[in-house]
Design an enzyme around this catalytic site. Structure first.
Site, PDB file in Angstrom:
ATOM      1  N   ASP A  92       0.814  -1.232  -0.221  1.00  0.00           N
ATOM      2  CA  ASP A  92       0.131  -0.175   0.042  1.00  0.00           C
ATOM      3  C   ASP A  92       0.860   1.200   0.003  1.00  0.00           C
ATOM      4  O   ASP A  92       2.106   1.095   0.065  1.00  0.00           O
ATOM      5  CB  ASP A  92      -0.920   0.001   1.341  1.00  0.00           C
ATOM      6  CG  ASP A  92      -0.102  -0.344   2.552  1.00  0.00           C
ATOM      7  OD1 ASP A  92       0.938   0.116   2.643  1.00  0.00           O
ATOM      8  OD2 ASP A  92      -1.049  -1.087   3.250  1.00  0.00           O
ATOM      9  N   ASP A 137       1.857   5.097   1.589  1.00  0.00           N
ATOM     10  CA  ASP A 137       1.327   6.042   2.720  1.00  0.00           C
ATOM     11  C   ASP A 137       1.808   7.426   2.238  1.00  0.00           C
ATOM     12  O   ASP A 137       2.849   7.335   1.782  1.00  0.00           O
ATOM     13  CB  ASP A 137       1.827   5.583   4.099  1.00  0.00           C
ATOM     14  CG  ASP A 137       1.291   4.201   4.420  1.00  0.00           C
ATOM     15  OD1 ASP A 137      -0.057   3.984   4.217  1.00  0.00           O
ATOM     16  OD2 ASP A 137       2.173   3.495   5.098  1.00  0.00           O
ATOM     17  N   ASP A 152       9.874   3.741  13.157  1.00  0.00           N
ATOM     18  CA  ASP A 152      10.598   2.644  13.783  1.00  0.00           C
ATOM     19  C   ASP A 152      11.755   2.343  13.236  1.00  0.00           C
ATOM     20  O   ASP A 152      12.724   2.226  14.000  1.00  0.00           O
ATOM     21  CB  ASP A 152       9.455   1.521  13.793  1.00  0.00           C
ATOM     22  CG  ASP A 152       8.953   1.230  12.443  1.00  0.00           C
ATOM     23  OD1 ASP A 152       9.514   1.636  11.385  1.00  0.00           O
ATOM     24  OD2 ASP A 152       8.049   0.233  12.241  1.00  0.00           O
TER      25      ASP A 152
HETATM   26  P1  ATP Z   1       3.883  -3.017   5.333  1.00  0.00           P
HETATM   27  O1  ATP Z   1       2.910  -2.134   4.968  1.00  0.00           O
HETATM   28  O2  ATP Z   1       4.699  -3.510   4.103  1.00  0.00           O
HETATM   29  O3  ATP Z   1       3.620  -3.857   6.200  1.00  0.00           O
HETATM   30  P2  ATP Z   1       5.107  -0.576   6.202  1.00  0.00           P
HETATM   31  O4  ATP Z   1       6.308  -0.372   6.776  1.00  0.00           O
HETATM   32  O5  ATP Z   1       4.417   0.346   5.291  1.00  0.00           O
HETATM   33  O6  ATP Z   1       5.061  -2.007   6.011  1.00  0.00           O
HETATM   34  P3  ATP Z   1       2.808   0.182   8.076  1.00  0.00           P
HETATM   35  O7  ATP Z   1       2.394  -0.452   9.297  1.00  0.00           O
HETATM   36  O8  ATP Z   1       2.085   0.408   6.964  1.00  0.00           O
HETATM   37  O9  ATP Z   1       4.233  -0.520   7.572  1.00  0.00           O
HETATM   38  O10 ATP Z   1       3.462   1.638   8.508  1.00  0.00           O
HETATM   39  C1  ATP Z   1       3.695   2.492   7.866  1.00  0.00           C
HETATM   40  C2  ATP Z   1       4.900   3.601   8.337  1.00  0.00           C
HETATM   41  O11 ATP Z   1       4.433   3.962   9.721  1.00  0.00           O
HETATM   42  C3  ATP Z   1       6.186   2.455   8.560  1.00  0.00           C
HETATM   43  O12 ATP Z   1       6.938   2.308   7.646  1.00  0.00           O
HETATM   44  C4  ATP Z   1       6.883   3.361   9.688  1.00  0.00           C
HETATM   45  O13 ATP Z   1       7.599   4.411   9.020  1.00  0.00           O
HETATM   46  C5  ATP Z   1       5.521   3.829  10.528  1.00  0.00           C
HETATM   47  N1  ATP Z   1       5.238   3.094  11.574  1.00  0.00           N
HETATM   48  C6  ATP Z   1       4.296   2.004  11.848  1.00  0.00           C
HETATM   49  N2  ATP Z   1       4.564   1.597  12.917  1.00  0.00           N
HETATM   50  C7  ATP Z   1       5.031   2.335  13.634  1.00  0.00           C
HETATM   51  C8  ATP Z   1       5.416   2.091  14.934  1.00  0.00           C
HETATM   52  N3  ATP Z   1       4.890   1.139  15.934  1.00  0.00           N
HETATM   53  N4  ATP Z   1       6.415   2.835  15.363  1.00  0.00           N
HETATM   54  C9  ATP Z   1       7.179   3.822  14.698  1.00  0.00           C
HETATM   55  N5  ATP Z   1       6.816   4.161  13.345  1.00  0.00           N
HETATM   56  C10 ATP Z   1       5.708   3.167  12.806  1.00  0.00           C
HETATM   57 MG    MG Z   2       2.249   0.279   4.649  1.00  0.00          MG
END
Ligand code: ATP
Ligand code: MG
Length: 456
Positions: A77, A79, A155
């Site tokens: 997805d 963001d 994170d």
């Molecule tokens: P995917 O969607 O492929 O699982 P993602 O990295 O996009 O991986 P998401 O859960 O969609 O993960 O979160 C988007 C972004 O928000 C992350 O890349 C990170 O930068 C931030 N993020 C998400 N969760 C946390 C957290 N618990 N603490 C700090 N930052 C976070």
């Molecule tokens: Mg994501």
């Protein structure tokens, strides 16, 4: 690997410091120095990015989308990160909803695709404890900030890369490009403190390491061994969301191995884990690993998957053992399985809150293990039409694969599904049923004769 990245890094970072700190200038990778192309970004994400920009706001693609594009993978997805507040975002998009209790986010809906738009946020300062509990856990996380603040509160460094739609550069405050190139997952800031703020980050570390084949940077790794127990404080509903991401993303086997390695699995599935500690001939471990192999293969083939199967497989061993205890107390096989299922699920959902609609399906899969043994009369004809038959049959196959004595039964059901109605009837007729039609049922246990008291 990633030769374009190596090139860009040597070009841009010749005089760069080894590691970056808040306040340092970011690395900025120009359009020619990275491989992100707009043709790989969803049209809807581009629409959002451009509309924000035209309205005078900053707008960046961030997070997993940027990370995956840089790795040449297809993002799950997209963001978006912006300096517009959620209310300002809502005014720009008719198809926008504001969500979130802990922090407010804008969701822009395009059919089934949702573009998540988040306002730059800052983390709480070390000396500002307003939003934290005593143990460092974050309670409120809704302080707006600058792009730089937003990068430092994320994170992992590889998750804090920003693709700027105004000039197509990638902005890197935390050294994420370097880590990406090295296949390294590094917590931003001090790992202990960041895991204390949000223990789920330990699970995310494992998930990303498994998914991307990255290794954890040393300190980010060491802290997990120490702080795993903090997962006990995480709300069960949130752990359910994480469990799905970990085990249904197509990398379940690797994730499971890493969770075991970091001794985190037991905080999610305590009884499954306990069974593995005292296992005989590797059965529970192999069983769970094979279930995950199946799930990963289905994800790969684009077949549907359900959390109910995951739950049924993870808890099979504890349920089987508990059912055996109930049976010894004299319950029927079916009743024992039902009660064991209910009891084990009731304990499991305190840790990871599988919603009832899934646990009820798992329960059906378990009780069907008993029903599948009853092949007399016409009951197989009905059973094969049952909405949970296929999943229960998959569970049966798994049991056979892992050495339970159900291979003959599994083969019978495999054939039963392949043949026509007439043949099915003769298959049923060929099963010898004891009186009452309960084919395959255990003989009732006879009480051992009471010992006569010794007379001499
Ligand atoms: P995917 O969607 O492929 O699982 P993602 O990295 O996009 O991986 P998401 O859960 O969609 O993960 O979160 C988007 C972004 O928000 C992350 O890349 C990170 O930068 C931030 N993020 C998400 N969760 C946390 C957290 N618990 N603490 C700090 N930052 C976070
Ligand atoms: Mg994501």
């Amino acid at each position: 690997m990633l030769s374009w990245l190596k090139r860009s890094l040597t070009k841009n970072t010749a005089d760069a410091p080894q590691s970056l700190s808040p306040g340092d200038e970011p690395f900025v990778y120009s359009r020619d120095d990275h491989n992100i192309s707009r043709s790989n970004i969803s049209e809807n994400a581009l629409k959002v990015l451009y509309r924000l920009k035209k309205s005078g706001y900053e707008s960046y693609l961030v997070g997993g989308g940027v990370r995956d594009l840089l790795l040449g993978r297809e993002p799950k997805d997209f963001d978006v990160s912006t300096d517009a507040t959620p209310e300002e975002v809502r005014k720009l998009f008719r198809n926008c909803r504001l969500i979130g209790r802990r922090f407010r986010l804008a969701h822009v809906h395009y059919g089934r695709e949702i573009i998540e738009v988040a306002t730059f946020r800052a983390s709480h300062k070390a000396d500002d404890d307003a939003g934290k509990m005593e143990n460092g856990l974050i309670l409120r996380d809704n302080v707006y900030g600058t792009l730089e603040d937003d990068a430092w509160r994320r994170d992992f460094t590889v998750n804090a890369l920003y693709y700027d739609i105004s000039d197509f550069t990638v902005v890197d405050y935390t050294g994420g490009m370097d880590d990406l190139d090295e296949g390294r997952l590094r917590v931003i800031g001090e790992p202990q403190a960041r895991y204390r703020e949000d223990p789920v980050r330990m699970l995310r570390a494992v998930r990303f390491a498994a998914k991307m084949g990255f290794r954890l940077e040393q300190e980010s790794e060491a802290a997990i061994f120490e702080l795993g127990y903090l997962l006990e404080d995480v709300v069960a509903a949130r752990l359910f969301d994480e469990v799905l991401k970990m085990f249904q993303g197509g990398y379940g086997v690797e994730t499971f191995e890493l969770l075991r390695h970091y001794r985190l699995f037991g905080y999610l599935f305590p009884e499954t884990d306990a069974g593995m500690q005292h296992e005989e001939n590797g059965f529970p471990l192999v069983f769970v690993a094979k279930a995950l192999e199946n799930t990963d293969a289905r994800v790969e083939q684009g077949k549907p998957i359900t959390p109910a199967f995951l739950l049924a497989a993870f808890l099979w061993e504890p349920v089987r053992k508990e059912a055996e205890l109930f049976r010894r107390k004299g319950m029927s096989d079916l009743e024992a399985m039902q009660l064991a299922g209910d009891a084990v699920v009731a304990r499991q959902v305190r840790t990871v809150a599988f919603p009832k609609r899934f646990s009820l399906q798992s329960r059906e899969m378990w009780t069907m293990q008993e029903r599948l043994r009853r092949r007399g009369g016409k009951s197989p004809l009905r059973l094969v039409e049952h909405p949970r038959f296929r999943a229960a049959y998959d569970l049966l196959l798994l049991r056979a694969q892992c050495g339970e004595e159900v291979q003959e039964l599994a083969d019978w059901w495999t054939r039963f599904q392949e043949v026509d109605q007439e043949e099915r009837l003769s298959m049923c007729a060929a099963i010898r049923t004891p009186r009452g039609g309960g084919g395959g049922r255990r003989k009732p246990r006879r009480r051992p004769p009471r010992k006569k008291p010794a007379t001499d």
